[in-house]
Scaffold this motif. Structure first.
Motif, PDB file in Angstrom:
ATOM      1  N   ASP A 150       0.838  -1.212   0.000  1.00 20.59           N
ATOM      2  CA  ASP A 150       0.000   0.000   0.000  1.00 20.59           C
ATOM      3  C   ASP A 150       0.869   1.257   0.000  1.00 20.59           C
ATOM      4  N   HIS A 151       1.948   1.209   0.774  1.00 22.05           N
ATOM      5  CA  HIS A 151       2.844   2.374   0.795  1.00 22.05           C
ATOM      6  C   HIS A 151       3.504   2.576  -0.568  1.00 22.05           C
ATOM      7  N   ASN A 152       4.012   1.501  -1.144  1.00 17.14           N
ATOM      8  CA  ASN A 152       4.698   1.700  -2.426  1.00 17.14           C
ATOM      9  C   ASN A 152       3.711   2.063  -3.536  1.00 17.14           C
ATOM     10  N   ALA A 204      -0.555  14.109  -2.430  1.00 16.65           N
ATOM     11  CA  ALA A 204       0.742  13.549  -2.844  1.00 16.65           C
ATOM     12  C   ALA A 204       1.692  13.674  -1.664  1.00 16.65           C
ATOM     13  N   LYS A 205       2.470  12.641  -1.448  1.00 17.54           N
ATOM     14  CA  LYS A 205       3.481  12.729  -0.376  1.00 17.54           C
ATOM     15  C   LYS A 205       4.778  13.165  -1.049  1.00 17.54           C
ATOM     16  N   ALA A 206       4.872  14.476  -1.285  1.00 18.97           N
ATOM     17  CA  ALA A 206       5.999  15.033  -2.040  1.00 18.97           C
ATOM     18  C   ALA A 206       6.909  15.824  -1.112  1.00 18.97           C
ATOM     19  N   ASN A 245       6.015  19.382   0.025  1.00 19.52           N
ATOM     20  CA  ASN A 245       4.931  19.561   1.002  1.00 19.52           C
ATOM     21  C   ASN A 245       5.478  19.741   2.411  1.00 19.52           C
ATOM     22  N   TYR A 246       6.650  19.189   2.631  1.00 14.76           N
ATOM     23  CA  TYR A 246       7.176  19.143   3.991  1.00 14.76           C
ATOM     24  C   TYR A 246       7.848  20.436   4.420  1.00 14.76           C
ATOM     25  N   LEU A 247       7.837  21.455   3.527  1.00 14.63           N
ATOM     26  CA  LEU A 247       8.189  22.801   3.971  1.00 14.63           C
ATOM     27  C   LEU A 247       7.087  23.273   4.915  1.00 14.63           C
ATOM     28  N   SER A 298      -7.239  20.382   9.807  1.00 17.42           N
ATOM     29  CA  SER A 298      -6.607  19.584   8.754  1.00 17.42           C
ATOM     30  C   SER A 298      -5.868  18.404   9.394  1.00 17.42           C
ATOM     31  N   GLU A 299      -4.609  18.580   9.761  1.00 22.03           N
ATOM     32  CA  GLU A 299      -3.833  17.462  10.311  1.00 22.03           C
ATOM     33  C   GLU A 299      -2.631  17.992  11.078  1.00 22.03           C
ATOM     34  N   GLY A 300      -1.898  17.088  11.689  1.00 23.70           N
ATOM     35  CA  GLY A 300      -0.654  17.452  12.363  1.00 23.70           C
ATOM     36  C   GLY A 300       0.452  17.656  11.336  1.00 23.70           C
ATOM     37  N   ALA A 301       1.623  18.060  11.814  1.00 22.17           N
ATOM     38  CA  ALA A 301       2.741  18.326  10.903  1.00 22.17           C
ATOM     39  C   ALA A 301       3.054  17.098  10.050  1.00 22.17           C
ATOM     40  N   GLY A 302       2.921  15.923  10.638  1.00 26.58           N
ATOM     41  CA  GLY A 302       3.190  14.698   9.869  1.00 26.58           C
ATOM     42  C   GLY A 302       2.295  13.563  10.326  1.00 26.58           C
ATOM     43  N   GLU A 303       1.073  13.911  10.764  1.00 25.14           N
ATOM     44  CA  GLU A 303       0.158  12.902  11.324  1.00 25.14           C
ATOM     45  C   GLU A 303      -1.280  13.300  11.025  1.00 25.14           C
ATOM     46  N   ASN A 304      -2.134  12.313  10.901  1.00 23.73           N
ATOM     47  CA  ASN A 304      -3.578  12.579  10.809  1.00 23.73           C
ATOM     48  C   ASN A 304      -4.171  12.652  12.221  1.00 23.73           C
ATOM     49  N   LEU A 305      -5.378  13.175  12.294  1.00 23.71           N
ATOM     50  CA  LEU A 305      -6.030  13.430  13.595  1.00 23.71           C
ATOM     51  C   LEU A 305      -7.347  12.675  13.717  1.00 23.71           C
ATOM     52  N   LEU A 352      -5.138  17.259   3.598  1.00 26.56           N
ATOM     53  CA  LEU A 352      -4.342  16.312   4.381  1.00 26.56           C
ATOM     54  C   LEU A 352      -3.879  15.140   3.523  1.00 26.56           C
ATOM     55  N   LEU A 353      -2.883  14.452   4.041  1.00 25.62           N
ATOM     56  CA  LEU A 353      -2.434  13.222   3.399  1.00 25.62           C
ATOM     57  C   LEU A 353      -3.370  12.106   3.841  1.00 25.62           C
ATOM     58  N   ASN A 354      -3.854  11.354   2.881  1.00 26.84           N
ATOM     59  CA  ASN A 354      -4.762  10.243   3.176  1.00 26.84           C
ATOM     60  C   ASN A 354      -3.918   9.104   3.761  1.00 26.84           C
ATOM     61  N   GLY A 355      -3.740   9.144   5.064  1.00 22.87           N
ATOM     62  CA  GLY A 355      -2.767   8.278   5.716  1.00 22.87           C
ATOM     63  C   GLY A 355      -3.176   6.810   5.705  1.00 22.87           C
ATOM     64  N   ILE A 356      -2.178   5.972   5.633  1.00 19.11           N
ATOM     65  CA  ILE A 356      -2.409   4.527   5.663  1.00 19.11           C
ATOM     66  C   ILE A 356      -2.740   4.093   7.084  1.00 19.11           C
ATOM     67  N   THR A 357      -2.169   4.768   8.076  1.00 19.26           N
ATOM     68  CA  THR A 357      -2.546   4.488   9.469  1.00 19.26           C
ATOM     69  C   THR A 357      -3.990   4.939   9.706  1.00 19.26           C
ATOM     70  N   ARG A 358      -4.352   6.095   9.151  1.00 21.11           N
ATOM     71  CA  ARG A 358      -5.737   6.602   9.241  1.00 21.11           C
ATOM     72  C   ARG A 358      -6.701   5.553   8.693  1.00 21.11           C
ATOM     73  N   ASN A 359      -6.374   5.016   7.527  1.00 24.54           N
ATOM     74  CA  ASN A 359      -7.216   3.983   6.925  1.00 24.54           C
ATOM     75  C   ASN A 359      -7.254   2.721   7.792  1.00 24.54           C
ATOM     76  N   CYS A 397      -2.137  10.085  14.428  1.00 24.42           N
ATOM     77  CA  CYS A 397      -1.681   8.784  13.934  1.00 24.42           C
ATOM     78  C   CYS A 397      -0.865   8.954  12.665  1.00 24.42           C
ATOM     79  N   GLY A 398       0.040   8.038  12.470  1.00 22.90           N
ATOM     80  CA  GLY A 398       0.865   8.031  11.265  1.00 22.90           C
ATOM     81  C   GLY A 398       1.870   6.907  11.415  1.00 22.90           C
ATOM     82  N   THR A 399       2.559   6.605  10.346  1.00 26.90           N
ATOM     83  CA  THR A 399       3.549   5.535  10.414  1.00 26.90           C
ATOM     84  C   THR A 399       4.588   5.836  11.481  1.00 26.90           C
ATOM     85  N   ALA A 400       5.087   7.065  11.489  1.00 26.70           N
ATOM     86  CA  ALA A 400       6.112   7.416  12.471  1.00 26.70           C
ATOM     87  C   ALA A 400       5.490   7.558  13.856  1.00 26.70           C
TER      88      ALA A 400
HETATM   89  N1  PMP Z   1       0.004  13.435   7.190  1.00 24.59           N
HETATM   90  C1  PMP Z   1       1.255  13.780   6.859  1.00 24.59           C
HETATM   91  C2  PMP Z   1       1.539  15.178   6.432  1.00 24.59           C
HETATM   92  C3  PMP Z   1       2.275  12.827   6.921  1.00 24.59           C
HETATM   93  O1  PMP Z   1       3.528  13.154   6.607  1.00 24.59           O
HETATM   94  C4  PMP Z   1       1.980  11.513   7.344  1.00 24.59           C
HETATM   95  C5  PMP Z   1       3.073  10.498   7.458  1.00 24.59           C
HETATM   96  N2  PMP Z   1       3.321   9.884   6.224  1.00 24.59           N
HETATM   97  C6  PMP Z   1       0.652  11.202   7.672  1.00 24.59           C
HETATM   98  C7  PMP Z   1      -0.302  12.191   7.579  1.00 24.59           C
HETATM   99  C8  PMP Z   1       0.274   9.819   8.076  1.00 24.59           C
HETATM  100  O2  PMP Z   1       0.345   8.976   6.974  1.00 24.59           O
HETATM  101  P1  PMP Z   1       0.665   7.417   7.111  1.00 24.59           P
HETATM  102  O3  PMP Z   1      -0.283   6.894   8.114  1.00 24.59           O
HETATM  103  O4  PMP Z   1       0.419   6.872   5.761  1.00 24.59           O
HETATM  104  O5  PMP Z   1       2.064   7.302   7.557  1.00 24.59           O
END
Ligand code: PMP
Length: 303
Positions: free
Chosen positions: A56-58, A157-159, A162-164, A191-198, A215-222, A254-257
Motif C-alpha cells: 500500500d505504501h509503495n 501527494a506525499k511530495a 509539502n514538507y516545507l 486539517s492534520e498534524g505536521a506529519g500525522e492525521n487526527l 491532508l495526506l490520506n494516511g495509511i494508518t488513518r485507513n 496517527c501516522g507511520t512514524a
Molecule cells: N500526514 C502527513 C503530512 C504525513 O507526513 C503523514 C506520514 N506519512 C501522515 C499524515 C500519516 O500517513 P501514514 O499513516 O500513511 O504514515
C-alpha cells in the motif's frame, strides 16, 4: 550527539554503502522539492519481522509520482523487494523504511524531463514523538501556519516540497515547548498534524477530517477506520471546526512514524480528563495487537 547511520542503502537498483549513495548538488529535486517518498515501518511480530502495509505504501509512492508526472523506472514489486533487501543488508528486523524517488540531474528548468532516481533507506526510529508519549500523550498546539489551499499544492501527494509546510508547523510547536503542531486548512477548519492525521472522540464515535481538508490520506488513518468499524465503533469523516479540539472527549494523532499518539492537551486546555481515554486505548490495543498477535491480520497487512 553524532548521528549513527546504517551501513547500507538501496540506490538505483544496487545496495551501496551509506556514504556512497550521493546526489549531485544540481539535482532538480534538491532545488525544487521534486521528490516523492514514503515512510514505512517494519515490526518484529510473533511471526518474525513483517513490513506493515508495504505494498500500500509503495502504491501510494507511485500515486504521488503520477500527480507530478514523474516516471519511476521500477515496479511496485521491485520496490517492495528493495525494501526487504535493504533491511536484510543492514540485518534489521524492526525499523523505518524510506523509499524516495526524485528528479535527478538532467536539466535546470522547472519542466525539465530529468531522470528519476530512486533510493530506499532504513533506520532505527523508535518512538517518533518521544519515548513515553504512546502511553502518556503529548501537549499540542494549533499552528499559526495553515496548510496549503486546494488547487495550490496537492496534499494527497506525499511530495518533498509539502514538507516545507510540515517543517514550519513542527518547528514552531517545538520552539514554543509543545510536542507537536496541528494545522488548520485554508478554510479555517481542522486539517492534520505536521506529519500525522487526527482523530477526535465524541460520545464514543471517532471523527476525522475528510481528505478535502488538505491532508495526506494516511495509511494508518485507513487502518484505524477499518479496525474501529470492525468492532462497531462509528467513524465519521467530516469538517471539524477548531474549537472541537477543546471540546472533544479524546484526541489522538496517527501516522507511520507517530503510530497512535494520544493528545492530552491542546493550546493549554486539557482534552477530556487530560489523560488518554478508553477509545484511544482500544484503538492502540487493536493497532499494536497486529504486531503481538492479539489482533488477527485479516487484511494481509503484515507483509
Ligand atoms: N500526514 C502527513 C503530512 C504525513 O507526513 C503523514 C506520514 N506519512 C501522515 C499524515 C500519516 O500517513 P501514514 O499513516 O500513511 O504514515
Amino acid at each position: 550527539m553524532t548521528q549513527r547511520y546504517p551501513d547500507f542503502i538501496w540506490h538505483n537498483g544496487e545496495i551501496k554503502r551509506w556514504q556512497d549513495a550521493t546526489v549531485h548538488v544540481m539535482a532538480h529535486g534538491l532545488h525544487y522539492g521534486s521528490s516523492v517518498f514514503e515512510g514505512i515501518r517494519s515490526y518484529d511480530t510473533n511471526h518474525g519481522p513483517k513490513i506493515f502495509r508495504l505494498s500500500d505504501h509503495n502504491r501510494r509512492l507511485f500515486a504521488s509520482a503520477k500527480i507530478y508526472e514523474m516516471p519511476i523506472p521500477y515496479t511496485v514489486d521491485q520496490l517492495n523487494q528493495a525494501c526487504r533487501d535493504v533491511l536484510a543488508a543492514n540485518k534489521m528486523g524492526q525499523g523505518y523504511l524510506r523509499p524516495i524517488a526524485y528528479r535527478d540531474l538532467g536539466g535546470f528548468g522547472l519542466s525539465a524531463d530529468c531522470p528519476t532516481s530512486v533510493a530506499v533507506a532504513c533506520w532505527d526510529m523508535g518512538r517518533y514523538l518521544g519515548a513515553d508519549v504512546i502511553d502518556r500523550g503529548i501537549d499540542a498546539c494549533v499552528s499559526s501556519w495553515q496548510r496549503f489551499a486546494p488547487n495550490t499544492i496537492p496534499a494527497g501527494a506525499k511530495a518533498g516540497g509539502n514538507y516545507l509546510s510540515g517543517q514550519l508547523v513542527a518547528r514552531e510547536a517545538r520552539r514554543l515547548g509543545f510536542g507537536e503542531g496541528i494545522a488548520l486548512a485554508s478554510t479555517g477548519l481542522l486539517s492534520e498534524g505536521a506529519g500525522e492525521n487526527l482523530f477526535l472522540v465524541f460520545e464514543g464515535a471517532l471523527h476525522t477530517p475528510p481528505v478535502s481538508a488538505a491532508l495526506l490520506n494516511g495509511i494508518t488513518r485507513n487502518t484505524i477506520i477499518t479496525l474501529a468499524r470492525s468492532v462497531g465503533i462509528d467513524v465519521v469523516e467530516r469538517d471539524i471546526p477548531r474549537e472541537y479540539l477543546y471540546l472533544c472527549d479524546e484526541l489522538f494523532m496517527c501516522g507511520t512514524a507517530a503510530e497512535i499518539t494520544p493528545i492530552r492537551s491542546v493550546d493549554g486546555r486539557d482534552v477530556g480528563t487530560g489523560k488518554p481515554g478508553p477509545v484511544t486505548r482500544k484503538i492502540q490495543e487493536m493497532f499494536f495487537g497486529l504486531f503481538n498477535g492479539t489482533t488477527p491480520d485479516t487484511h494481509g497487512w503484515l507483509e
